[in-house]
Enzyme design. Structure first.
Site, mmCIF file in Angstrom:
data_model
loop_
_atom_site.group_PDB
_atom_site.id
_atom_site.type_symbol
_atom_site.label_atom_id
_atom_site.label_comp_id
_atom_site.label_asym_id
_atom_site.label_seq_id
_atom_site.Cartn_x
_atom_site.Cartn_y
_atom_site.Cartn_z
ATOM 1 N N HIS A 12 0.434 -0.663 0.360
ATOM 2 C CA HIS A 12 -0.125 -0.099 -0.300
ATOM 3 C C HIS A 12 0.953 1.237 0.051
ATOM 4 C CE1 HIS A 12 -0.290 -0.707 5.016
ATOM 5 N NE2 HIS A 12 0.559 -0.029 4.346
ATOM 6 N N HIS A 59 -1.265 4.819 9.471
ATOM 7 C CA HIS A 59 -0.193 5.721 9.902
ATOM 8 C C HIS A 59 -0.263 7.044 10.278
ATOM 9 C CE1 HIS A 59 -0.067 2.675 5.835
ATOM 10 N NE2 HIS A 59 1.251 2.881 6.352
ATOM 11 N N HIS A 196 11.077 -3.273 3.277
ATOM 12 C CA HIS A 196 10.615 -2.188 3.904
ATOM 13 C C HIS A 196 12.099 -1.110 4.804
ATOM 14 C CE1 HIS A 196 6.692 -1.585 3.960
ATOM 15 N NE2 HIS A 196 7.432 -0.530 4.619
ATOM 16 N N GLU A 243 4.564 -4.840 8.986
ATOM 17 C CA GLU A 243 3.632 -4.427 8.336
ATOM 18 C C GLU A 243 2.743 -6.076 7.639
ATOM 19 O OE1 GLU A 243 3.484 0.024 6.294
ATOM 20 O OE2 GLU A 243 3.449 -1.483 5.355
#
Ligand SMILES: [Fe+2]
Length: 312
Positions: A12, A59, A196, A243
């Site tokens: 995302h 977030h 990431h 995540e």
């Protein structure tokens, strides 16, 4: 009866949303990413679910360090796009399914998963970018093609839930959906990742080998993934790679045996590995429009037939 028919895993990355919103999808850098979702959009248009449960993380848009629910289920009728610092994304308001969401909340809480019920919430790129990737670009005055139940998971502040807890919550969601009497076809999204890290000395870390093994096991041996500790996600997939535990909620909500109907992987997109997978349950209900009639309808059809025959 409601039924989860398929699961979608999708990164995302916020920059994907920015590329869409700023008309940059044809640039070679972004074309490489978006072209990987063309087949997925076709699949989604053909599948036409009634509802999508979208597992994602907030977030610091709806929540902050003031309030950190581990699992938060959106039970509202609608969820406006959040202002993430440069105005809300120009996308439609996400329409919820309060009845199914309330049913899921009741079922999983009685099943001992103490989720937070959220009756007012804005949703950020974590939820809207995967919707765009599977449904295409939508103007704010359009509608998403299905209702959405957001499930926000804390993967921002330590401690996030374990992969095993996520997988088991997926199973509780499957049980909840299947005990809903409404005739609904449901798709569940797991979003975020893949490898990431956005800050610190290891910023830019991408581990394609680890990502691809994760995707292989997601299809064939998800229980193996439930044994991965947080530290391994952090070490192998970067700080934000955690995540990926959210994908295990999606996988847990599917049957043990699934068909992997599509997979896409590319690096990088804004310093992130983009991963995507579509898994279908093997036992699928009849196609829409060809669904077998409900017991009441069937009884009415049998009576009509009997009356017609008795008149001959
Ligand atoms: Fe994220």
């Amino acid at each position: 009866m409601a039924k989860i028919i398929a699961g979608v895993g999708s990164s995302h990355v916020p920059a994907i949303g920015a590329a869409l919103d700023n008309g940059r999808t044809e640039e070679p850098y972004w074309q490489r990413v978006f072209s990987g979702f063309e087949k997925s959009k076709e699949w989604m248009a053909k599948t036409r679910p009634d509802v999508a449960i979208v597992v994602y993380n907030d977030h610091a848009s709806a929540f902050s360090v003031d309030l950190i629910p581990t699992f938060a289920l959106g039970c509202a009728a609608e969820f406006p796009p959040a202002d993430e610092g440069w105005g809300p994304r120009p996308v439609p308001v996400v329409k919820g399914h309060p009845q199914l969401a309330a049913h899921i909340a009741q079922s999983v809480i009685l099943d001992e998963f103490d989720i937070t019920v959220v009756n007012k919430m804005e949703v950020d790129h974590g939820l809207t970018v995967p919707l765009n990737l599977l449904c295409g670009r939508k103007e704010p005055n359009e509608e998403w093609p299905f209702k959405v139940i957001p499930l926000a998971v804390n993967v921002v502040m330590y401690p996030p839930p374990t992969g095993h807890r996520c997988y088991m919550l997926g199973k509780a969601i499957k049980k909840a959906v299947e005990s809903c009497r409404e005739d609904l076809e449901v798709v569940i999204f797991g979003t975020g990742g893949l490898s990431h890290q956005i800050s610190g000395p290891r910023a830019g870390l991408i581990n394609s080998k680890w990502d691809k093994t994760f995707l292989d096991n997601l299809t064939r041996d998800p229980k193996k993934l439930t044994r991965i500790p947080h530290i391994e996600y952090m070490r192998e997939a970067g700080a934000e790679g955690i995540e990926m535990v959210m994908w295990l909620i999606m996988r847990g909500a599917l049957d043990e045996d699934v068909n992997e109907v599509y997979r896409f992987y590319t690096v990088p997109a804004s310093n992130t590995a983009v991963g995507h997978i579509i898994l279908e349950n093997k036992r699928r209900p009849a196609a829409k429009g060809k669904r077998s009639a409900s017991p009441t309808k069937r009884a009415a059809q049998v009576t009509k037939l009997a009356v017609r025959r008795s008149k001959r």
